[in-house]
Design a protein around this motif. Structure first.
Motif, PDB file in Angstrom:
ATOM      1  N   TYR A  25       1.035  -1.100   0.015  1.00 19.29           N
ATOM      2  CA  TYR A  25      -0.088   0.147   0.079  1.00 19.29           C
ATOM      3  C   TYR A  25       0.709   1.355   0.002  1.00 19.29           C
ATOM      4  CZ  TYR A  25      -3.079  -3.477   1.680  1.00 19.29           C
ATOM      5  OH  TYR A  25      -3.722  -4.657   2.079  1.00 19.29           O
ATOM      6  N   ASP A  26       2.187   1.193   0.169  1.00 17.07           N
ATOM      7  CA  ASP A  26       3.099   2.218   0.247  1.00 17.07           C
ATOM      8  C   ASP A  26       4.442   2.118  -0.458  1.00 17.07           C
ATOM      9  OD1 ASP A  26       4.635   0.924   2.153  1.00 17.07           O
ATOM     10  OD2 ASP A  26       3.128   1.761   3.801  1.00 17.07           O
ATOM     11  N   ASN A  49      -9.642  -1.947   5.039  1.00 19.24           N
ATOM     12  CA  ASN A  49      -9.631  -2.477   6.622  1.00 19.24           C
ATOM     13  C   ASN A  49      -8.072  -2.164   6.956  1.00 19.24           C
ATOM     14  OD1 ASN A  49     -10.920  -4.169   4.136  1.00 19.24           O
ATOM     15  ND2 ASN A  49     -11.829  -4.833   6.021  1.00 19.24           N
ATOM     16  N   VAL A  50      -7.107  -2.386   6.201  1.00 21.46           N
ATOM     17  CA  VAL A  50      -5.553  -2.418   6.798  1.00 21.46           C
ATOM     18  C   VAL A  50      -4.826  -1.018   7.090  1.00 21.46           C
ATOM     19  CG1 VAL A  50      -3.381  -3.576   6.392  1.00 21.46           C
ATOM     20  CG2 VAL A  50      -5.474  -4.751   5.715  1.00 21.46           C
ATOM     21  N   LEU A 217      -0.248  -8.947   3.470  1.00 22.91           N
ATOM     22  CA  LEU A 217       1.018  -8.584   4.226  1.00 22.91           C
ATOM     23  C   LEU A 217       0.879  -8.416   5.554  1.00 22.91           C
ATOM     24  CD1 LEU A 217       4.153  -8.290   3.680  1.00 22.91           C
ATOM     25  CD2 LEU A 217       3.777  -6.013   3.502  1.00 22.91           C
ATOM     26  N   HIS A 218       0.044  -7.551   5.866  1.00 29.03           N
ATOM     27  CA  HIS A 218      -0.134  -7.333   7.290  1.00 29.03           C
ATOM     28  C   HIS A 218      -0.645  -8.453   7.996  1.00 29.03           C
ATOM     29  CE1 HIS A 218       0.246  -3.384   5.770  1.00 29.03           C
ATOM     30  NE2 HIS A 218       0.225  -2.748   6.776  1.00 29.03           N
ATOM     31  N   ASP A 219      -1.475  -9.532   7.651  1.00 29.11           N
ATOM     32  CA  ASP A 219      -1.586 -10.858   8.293  1.00 29.11           C
ATOM     33  C   ASP A 219      -0.517 -11.388   8.446  1.00 29.11           C
ATOM     34  OD1 ASP A 219      -4.546  -9.859   8.392  1.00 29.11           O
ATOM     35  OD2 ASP A 219      -5.127 -11.104   6.627  1.00 29.11           O
ATOM     36  N   MET A 220       0.304 -11.732   7.222  1.00 25.81           N
ATOM     37  CA  MET A 220       1.525 -12.753   7.408  1.00 25.81           C
ATOM     38  C   MET A 220       2.395 -12.114   8.090  1.00 25.81           C
ATOM     39  SD  MET A 220       3.400 -12.500   3.680  1.00 25.81           S
ATOM     40  CE  MET A 220       4.752 -13.581   4.707  1.00 25.81           C
TER      41      MET A 220
END
Length: 266
Positions: A25-26, A49-50, A217-220
């Motif tokens: 996302y960035d 959401n993230v 990515l934020h989950d893993m």
């Protein structure tokens, strides 16, 4: 290394080499994923959401999505960048769908777009592809239809639902998609779809038989610290690492440990 393209992914499938897709996302995240050799960076509408704090993906706007996609595109030298088209950016008319999809390539520097849905999106997909816009499909659990599904549920479990999903996959391939993301469907069904299609498939909770694997990515990385879906494997726990670093910083400031002499100018 050369840029990952639609042809690259097709060659990988032919050789039996699994591809990898992670959300970004960035700019700094895109650079890290690119350096690690991740093949596809998806600027998912999970942005809502993230990153943006929305309850679900539905409020994400085109401008928000384009803003983040352009940042990711600036950070990716090798990986393919795919912009995830937000709710109502392609479901209204075919003309709207083509125009909005084109903005991802023209304004944000993406290499392709992703949209959700099956046979009802075939005309839009066909028009995009004819315009020169590569399109990734998305079947199974499609988050933009969460209210229609009655929540986040595994899809394709019944015989009729599985048959319809297979039919939709074939229709989308004939319309011109270059790959298909399958989310939260039984592994056996995903295997059948992968066998039936010539294009690569990507598994997001659809088992090991697809041509590649997808994760947020934020989950893993365990960034959020909350509960993650069953299909997610956490490779790190950044939530705890970051909290420890921040609390240590606060403690050292209050105790006068930071800044020390080595952090001061003379």
């Amino acid at each position: 290394m050369s840029r990952v393209t639609t042809a690259t992914l097709q060659e990988m499938k032919a050789k039996g080499v699994k591809s990898t897709l992670l959300t970004a996302y960035d700019y700094p995240t895109a650079r890290l994923l690119d350096e690690a050799g991740i093949d596809i960076l998806l600027v998912g509408d999970s942005l809502g959401n993230v990153v943006l704090g929305y309850e679900n993906t539905l409020p994400v706007t085109m401008e928000e999505s384009l803003h983040h996609t352009s940042a990711v595109a600036r950070g990716a030298e090798r990986a393919m960048v795919v912009g995830d088209m937000p709710f109502l950016s392609y479901q209204t008319t075919v003309a709207d769908a083509v125009w909005n999809a084109g903005r991802y390539l023209k304004e944000a520097g993406a290499h392709a777009v992703k949209l959700e849905g099956g046979r009802e999106r075939a005309d839009a997909v066909r028009a995009m592809v004819e315009t020169g816009i590569p399109v990734m499909g998305h079947l199974g659990l499609t988050p933009q239809s969460v209210h229609q599904f009655g929540g986040f549920r595994v899809q394709g479990k019944s015989e009729d639902a599985a048959r319809r999903l297979i039919e939709d996959a074939v229709i989308l391939e004939e319309a011109g998609i270059f790959s298909l993301l399958l989310e939260c469907v039984p592994a056996e069904l995903a295997e059948e779809v992968t066998t039936d299609l010539c294009i690569p498939t990507l598994s997001c909770g659809a088992g090991p038989h697809c041509s590649g694997q997808v994760m947020v990515l934020h989950d893993m990385l365990g960034f959020s610290g909350g509960k993650v879906p069953k299909f997610v494997k956490q490779y790190a726990n950044l939530h705890d690492v970051i909290i420890e670093a921040l609390t240590t910083f606060k403690k050292e400031v209050q105790e006068g440990v930071f800044p020390g002499p080595e952090h001061c100018y003379k």
